[in-house]
Every structure is written in C-alpha cells, then in structure tokens.
Design a protein around this motif. Structure first.
Motif, PDB file in Angstrom:
ATOM      1  N   ALA A  38       0.843  -1.188   0.000  1.00  0.00           N
ATOM      2  CA  ALA A  38       0.000   0.000   0.000  1.00  0.00           C
ATOM      3  C   ALA A  38       0.882   1.243   0.000  1.00  0.00           C
ATOM      4  CB  ALA A  38      -0.918  -0.017   1.213  1.00  0.00           C
ATOM      5  N   SER A  39       0.683   2.106  -0.981  1.00  0.00           N
ATOM      6  CA  SER A  39       1.548   3.266  -1.167  1.00  0.00           C
ATOM      7  C   SER A  39       0.875   4.211  -2.148  1.00  0.00           C
ATOM      8  CB  SER A  39       2.905   2.819  -1.726  1.00  0.00           C
ATOM      9  OG  SER A  39       2.719   2.216  -3.002  1.00  0.00           O
ATOM     10  N   ASP A  41       1.444   4.182  -5.130  1.00  0.00           N
ATOM     11  CA  ASP A  41       1.245   3.428  -6.364  1.00  0.00           C
ATOM     12  C   ASP A  41       0.200   2.324  -6.257  1.00  0.00           C
ATOM     13  OD1 ASP A  41       3.075   4.783  -8.030  1.00  0.00           O
ATOM     14  OD2 ASP A  41       4.740   3.762  -7.062  1.00  0.00           O
ATOM     15  N   PHE A  42      -0.072   1.860  -5.031  1.00  0.00           N
ATOM     16  CA  PHE A  42      -1.018   0.762  -4.854  1.00  0.00           C
ATOM     17  C   PHE A  42      -1.933   1.035  -3.658  1.00  0.00           C
ATOM     18  CE2 PHE A  42       2.627  -1.175  -7.020  1.00  0.00           C
ATOM     19  CZ  PHE A  42       1.981  -1.765  -8.104  1.00  0.00           C
ATOM     20  N   ALA A  43      -3.214   0.708  -3.843  1.00  0.00           N
ATOM     21  CA  ALA A  43      -4.204   1.009  -2.801  1.00  0.00           C
ATOM     22  C   ALA A  43      -4.156   0.016  -1.649  1.00  0.00           C
ATOM     23  CB  ALA A  43      -5.602   1.020  -3.414  1.00  0.00           C
ATOM     24  N   VAL A  44      -3.615  -1.174  -1.895  1.00  0.00           N
ATOM     25  CA  VAL A  44      -3.612  -2.230  -0.876  1.00  0.00           C
ATOM     26  C   VAL A  44      -2.284  -2.975  -0.889  1.00  0.00           C
ATOM     27  CG1 VAL A  44      -6.119  -2.562  -0.988  1.00  0.00           C
ATOM     28  CG2 VAL A  44      -4.613  -3.897  -2.501  1.00  0.00           C
ATOM     29  N   ARG A  68      -6.018   4.031 -12.176  1.00  0.00           N
ATOM     30  CA  ARG A  68      -5.471   5.229 -11.514  1.00  0.00           C
ATOM     31  C   ARG A  68      -6.450   5.830 -10.504  1.00  0.00           C
ATOM     32  NH1 ARG A  68      -0.772   8.364 -13.413  1.00  0.00           N
ATOM     33  NH2 ARG A  68       0.585   6.739 -14.247  1.00  0.00           N
ATOM     34  N   LEU A  70      -8.625   4.371  -8.809  1.00  0.00           N
ATOM     35  CA  LEU A  70      -8.778   3.443  -7.689  1.00  0.00           C
ATOM     36  C   LEU A  70      -7.493   3.278  -6.876  1.00  0.00           C
ATOM     37  CD1 LEU A  70     -10.989   0.646  -9.316  1.00  0.00           C
ATOM     38  CD2 LEU A  70     -11.675   2.370  -7.620  1.00  0.00           C
ATOM     39  N   GLY A  71      -6.438   3.976  -7.274  1.00  0.00           N
ATOM     40  CA  GLY A  71      -5.194   3.931  -6.503  1.00  0.00           C
ATOM     41  C   GLY A  71      -4.195   2.885  -6.937  1.00  0.00           C
ATOM     42  N   PHE A  72      -4.336   2.376  -8.166  1.00  0.00           N
ATOM     43  CA  PHE A  72      -3.407   1.361  -8.669  1.00  0.00           C
ATOM     44  C   PHE A  72      -2.548   1.929  -9.798  1.00  0.00           C
ATOM     45  CE2 PHE A  72      -6.620  -1.070  -6.483  1.00  0.00           C
ATOM     46  CZ  PHE A  72      -5.908  -2.092  -5.882  1.00  0.00           C
ATOM     47  N   ARG A  73      -1.949   3.072  -9.525  1.00  0.00           N
ATOM     48  CA  ARG A  73      -1.102   3.709 -10.531  1.00  0.00           C
ATOM     49  C   ARG A  73       0.053   2.801 -10.945  1.00  0.00           C
ATOM     50  NH1 ARG A  73       2.475   9.218  -9.784  1.00  0.00           N
ATOM     51  NH2 ARG A  73       3.672   7.823  -8.431  1.00  0.00           N
TER      52      ARG A  73
END
Length: 293
Positions: A38-39, A41-44, A68, A70-73
């Motif tokens: 989780a960062s 670049d990633f939501a989880v 993007r 949803l937080g999965f850049r």
C-alpha cells in the motif's frame, strides 16, 4: 541538426514486437507473482503469489479502465517486456496456474527472472538498430543469441540462472554502445562556439531539477534520478536513459525521438502530452492523453 540513427537498412536486427506485453496470451502473471505494498502506487498490500483482488477468471483485470482513480497507478506503469506470454505459452506450454496448480509456485518464480532476461533482450535488440554501434554489432549479436537461449531453458534451469552475472556482461556492451551513439550525436550537434551540452555522472541526482528547454542531446543520463524534474521542451535526442527514474518527470513537449534505451515503463511513469516525441516503438500512455484533454 541531429540525424536519426535508428533502423538502418543494413541493421541485422529483428522486430522487437515480441518484447512488448501481449496480455491476451498471458495468465495474468504480473497480477499474481509480483508483490506490492500500500503506497502512492497501490491502494492495498499484496503478497507474491497472491492473485490481485481485481484479477478475473479469464486472467484479465476487472478494473483496467479505472486503475489510476482506484489507486493502482503502479499497474499502469509496469511493463513485462513480453515475459508474461513467454512464460505462459512457451516455458509452461500454455498450462495455466489455475488448471495446473502444482506448477503455480514454479511459474511465479520463473516470471521475474524471465522479465529480467527480456529486458536485456530489449536493450540488445535496440543496440543492433544503432548505426554508430556498427563496430560492435558482432559482439551484440553473440550476446543476443546467448540471452535468447536463456529464454528457452526449462523452469528449473531458469530459476537457477545467475542473471546478475549475465546482466553485468551484457552491460559492458550496452555501455560501449552508449558511448558510440552519444559521441556520434554530439558530433552532429551544431552549437554556438564555446557552448557545451550538459553532462552528468551515472546515477546523477536530478530530482525536481529545472531543465525546461535544456539541450540534453547526447547526454549520459544512465540511472539518473529525474523524479519530478521539469524537462518540458527539452531536447533528449541521442541521450542514454537506461535505468533513469522518470517518475513524475514532466516531459511535455520534450523530444525523445532518438534517445536510447528508453522503455515503455519509464514513459508510463512520467508526465507528458501529445507534443512529447517518443521513439517509434513506444506509445503515449492513455493517462497522458487523458490529462491533456
């Protein structure tokens, strides 16, 4: 003017299309074998070998068009250099990890190794399109053949490979290629008397550097940290960008047409627009075009 040195008619190289991701022929390996935390670049969090929550039964991403927001850049930046379809269809002969769970763990271990091999294939194939490196084409051909051989090994053999040692050997040739190309680029530059193009040490710290409109033709930017740097309108023809960190680098209007060793993953991590000029095999990411509308 700096002339194009790519794609000589006498070049011995083949197409690099097979080194571009073909998700239709992959078993979603980047969505399973690779871990992420989780960062920004990633939501989880996700462990290695754990299928992403958005991976569908057909190995496609269920939220591909919304990654993007949803937080999965990180997913929109990644590129496997074609390792996914190689492992799925060649190494494991089309047997997917869902239908053959006994081979799943091995497949997950092979994929990151194959990714490194395919990255080297990308660079070697590109080096063989560069006319200024003609004098070492023979050595590059030998390295390419040796590297391609590695992709045909059995899963057990691939896992046992010392990829770092092979990479070090290949890098000697890539470095020589870079020197030849950049020397040729600088020789063709018409600059006012006494003016020099910028030069940097390998791994230069250029984070947030203000380089708008900079003349970076023939520059050595190998491994440079260009995170959030302003390169709007910069001229990077003939520049070596191998391993450069281009996260959030502003490339709007920049000319990277004849830069060398640039990858799609680096481009995806940067910011750009329709006016950004890229090497012929690379494409403008969807998020570039969306943000420029």
């Amino acid at each position: 003017m700096l002339e194009s040195h790519h794609h000589s008619d006498s070049s011995p190289v083949r197409s690099r299309r097979h080194l571009q991701a073909d998700c239709e022929n992959c078993f979603g390996l980047c969505c399973v074998s690779l871990p992420f935390a989780a960062s920004v670049d990633f939501a989880v969090d996700k462990n290695a070998g754990q299928p992403c929550q958005h991976l569908q039964p057909d190995f496609r991403c269920g939220v591909h068009n919304k990654l993007r927001p949803l937080g999965f850049r990180g997913c929109t930046v990644y590129d496997c250099f074609g390792a996914g379809q190689q492992v799925s269809q060649i190494t494991f002969e089309g047997r997917d990890w869902r239908a053959y769970p006994e081979s799943a763990k091995m497949m997950y271990e092979v994929f990151p190794v194959m990714w490194q091999i395919h990255e080297l294939l990308w660079y070697l194939n590109e080096a063989l399109t560069l006319e200024p490196a003609r004098e070492i084409w023979g050595d590059l051909e030998s390295a390419l053949a040796e590297t391609e051989h590695l992709t045909q090994l059995t899963p057990d053999s691939i896992i046992q490979l010392d990829v770092a040692a092979h990479r070090a050997k290949v890098n000697i040739l890539l470095l020589r290629t870079s020197e030849l190309v950049r020397e040729d680029a600088r020789r063709k530059i018409q600059t006012p008397q006494g003016r020099k193009t910028k030069s940097f040490d390998r791994g230069a710290d250029l984070i947030a550097a203000k380089l708008k409109g900079a003349d970076l033709r023939g520059a050595n930017l190998r491994g440079a940290y260009l995170i959030a740097a302003d390169l709007r309108g910069a001229d990077l023809r003939g520049a070596d960008l191998i391993g450069a960190d281009l996260r959030d680098t502003d490339l709007r209007g920049a000319n990277l047409m004849d830069s060398i060793f640039l990858t799609q993953a680096q481009v995806n991590a940067a910011k750009g627009d329709a006016a950004t000029k890229l090497p012929s095999l690379l494409v403008h990411p969807e998020h570039w075009l969306a943000s420029s509308k």
